[in-house]
Design a protein around this motif. Sequence first.
Motif, short mmCIF file in Angstrom:
data_model
loop_
_atom_site.label_atom_id
_atom_site.label_comp_id
_atom_site.label_asym_id
_atom_site.label_seq_id
_atom_site.Cartn_x
_atom_site.Cartn_y
_atom_site.Cartn_z
N ALA A 399 2.17 5.98 -2.46
CA ALA A 399 2.44 4.53 -2.41
C ALA A 399 2.79 3.99 -3.79
O ALA A 399 2.13 4.31 -4.77
CB ALA A 399 1.21 3.80 -1.86
N LYS A 400 3.85 3.16 -3.82
CA LYS A 400 4.38 2.69 -5.11
C LYS A 400 3.46 1.68 -5.80
O LYS A 400 3.59 1.40 -6.99
CB LYS A 400 5.77 2.08 -4.91
N SER A 401 2.52 1.11 -5.03
CA SER A 401 1.60 0.15 -5.64
C SER A 401 0.53 0.84 -6.50
O SER A 401 -0.19 0.20 -7.25
CB SER A 401 0.92 -0.69 -4.56
N SER A 402 0.43 2.16 -6.39
CA SER A 402 -0.62 2.89 -7.11
C SER A 402 -0.41 2.83 -8.62
O SER A 402 0.73 2.90 -9.09
CB SER A 402 -0.61 4.37 -6.73
N ILE A 403 -1.51 2.74 -9.35
CA ILE A 403 -1.43 2.88 -10.81
C ILE A 403 -1.81 4.31 -11.15
O ILE A 403 -2.84 4.82 -10.69
CB ILE A 403 -2.38 1.90 -11.52
N ILE A 404 -0.96 4.97 -11.91
CA ILE A 404 -1.19 6.38 -12.24
C ILE A 404 -1.94 6.48 -13.57
O ILE A 404 -1.47 5.97 -14.59
CB ILE A 404 0.15 7.14 -12.38
N LYS A 420 10.39 6.20 -11.39
CA LYS A 420 10.29 5.96 -9.94
C LYS A 420 9.60 4.62 -9.65
O LYS A 420 9.36 4.28 -8.49
CB LYS A 420 9.50 7.09 -9.29
N GLY A 421 9.19 3.93 -10.70
CA GLY A 421 8.65 2.58 -10.49
C GLY A 421 7.14 2.46 -10.61
O GLY A 421 6.59 1.37 -10.46
#
Length: 537
Positions: A399-404, A420-421
């Motif tokens: 999911a793109k909302s995740s903080i890595i 990738k955002g």
Amino acid sequence: MSRFSFLLLLLFSISTMAQNVTVIPQPLKVEHGEGQFVINSRTKIIDRTIDRANAEYLQQMLQPVFVKKLEIKTSGARGIVLKTEEKLLKELGEEGYELEISKKSILITGASSKGVFYGLQTIRQLLPENLNLSQKELVLSCVRIKDKPRFSWRAFMLDEARYFKGMTQVKKILDQMALLKMNVFHWHLTDDQGWRIEIKKYPKLTSVGSYRNSTQIGGWNSSELSGKPHSGFYTQEQIKEIIAYATKRGITIIPEIEMPGHASAAIAAYPWLGTIGTIQEVPAVFGKLPDSYNVSDPLVYEFLEGVLNEVVDLFPSKIIHIGGDEVKFDAWKESEQVQKFMKEKSLTSPTDLQIYFTNKISNFIDQKNHRMMGWNEILGGNVHEWQDADDVKTTETLAKSSIIHFWKGSLDLVKDAVSKGYEIVNSHHIFTYLDYNYKSIPLEKAYSFDPIPEGLEKEYHSKILGSGCQMWSEWIPKETDLEKMVFPRLAAYAAVGWTAKERKDYSLFRTNLNFFLQYWESQGIVVAPKFEKKDFN
Ligand code: ACM
């Protein structure tokens, strides 16, 4: 030396000196003036902010010096003036401030209370190290400072799962973080060796999961056990008290609830959560343990949602860290139930299964108007030398909302993720792990860390939210062990997060550290006896 060259040298040193103050982290802009401001027992605090919190904080800070409290007024211009001006938000951000010390007044202006609070922290470092000695007056040189942080995420992580430290130690660290303008306390509350947060729906997490009857000692390869029980956890009421303490100091607490690996303490409490099903009690040994949550079982999701519901309700933070690191895949590979589940869902590798699981958790967290954060394994990819290449083939998309939370692997992984955002917090282990000794990470190396990897295109810089430093505690049973690893490196990491890249200067930092070395001593904090690279040559 001729008189002329002496004059030139003097001018030169005045003009270079004029840009810095003895403050860590070094502020963005400094301009020295002429003269001094004197604080004495008759000095007024003039509070023109939106709340009284900062004025009272300053009053308490100075009380031991003058024995009495300085008076707080709401109008006037002579004295120590605290002011919030929302229109400065664009220029200073939430955390920036302006500080002007003139002969007549000290003026601290922030766009918000947080900015004013950081102005006060700067003042604190311009005062004597020990304010517990009563004095007639305190003298501050005239100066004008404009300051704001380089990054919005300036974190310290404490692992209390391996050894429970307790409220007093946590508050002591929060105080030091505030003085250093660090704003995120990342609280590693669960792991294989202990569950440290009360969850009312699942009482065994603490009645069973917070206790182990022995502990591995002597290092990673040692088979020696302490033979002594270890336990401890925070009630939700205690956590609320710590949150309030942190909030007053501009610090957000990010709780970390580890899943799907590093979960043996929870599995010991509720064995049906596990995949292998052989854990009888909370493990005494460290390292990467074999069992993980059975992510093919709907009851496991129900359990995790129950836990997260309470966590989300308890912590005001909008971000929840779910760990996600170092999952040993054998348990899933050897489970018939998990394999059947993977076929049904067309998941072709254990990494894809982990991403499927993580996305379900992320969805749940998003629905609660929060964001999920996790260690960089949640993205998949080849992070560990001990992983089978086939196991880490990744086709699912996180999911793109995740903080890595980057800690391990190639820096290309960071570059790839931001393109990738995704947003990143950079805690690259070789620079930021506080459990690594001073030979591996001497003070200067800690200070030199740049959360923005070299060569990263400018358009992606804003995706790097900042960095963290991590106090993993496997070999840190006592408070003094912890303090020696954390201090003085905490000051270096604070500078990494705050000071503008062009303003970083290790030799200046090292000189300014003298304030802290004396201050910490006055606070009873134990500092590493050796922390410079040259100490280990
Ligand atoms: C980690 O050090 N396992 C995130």
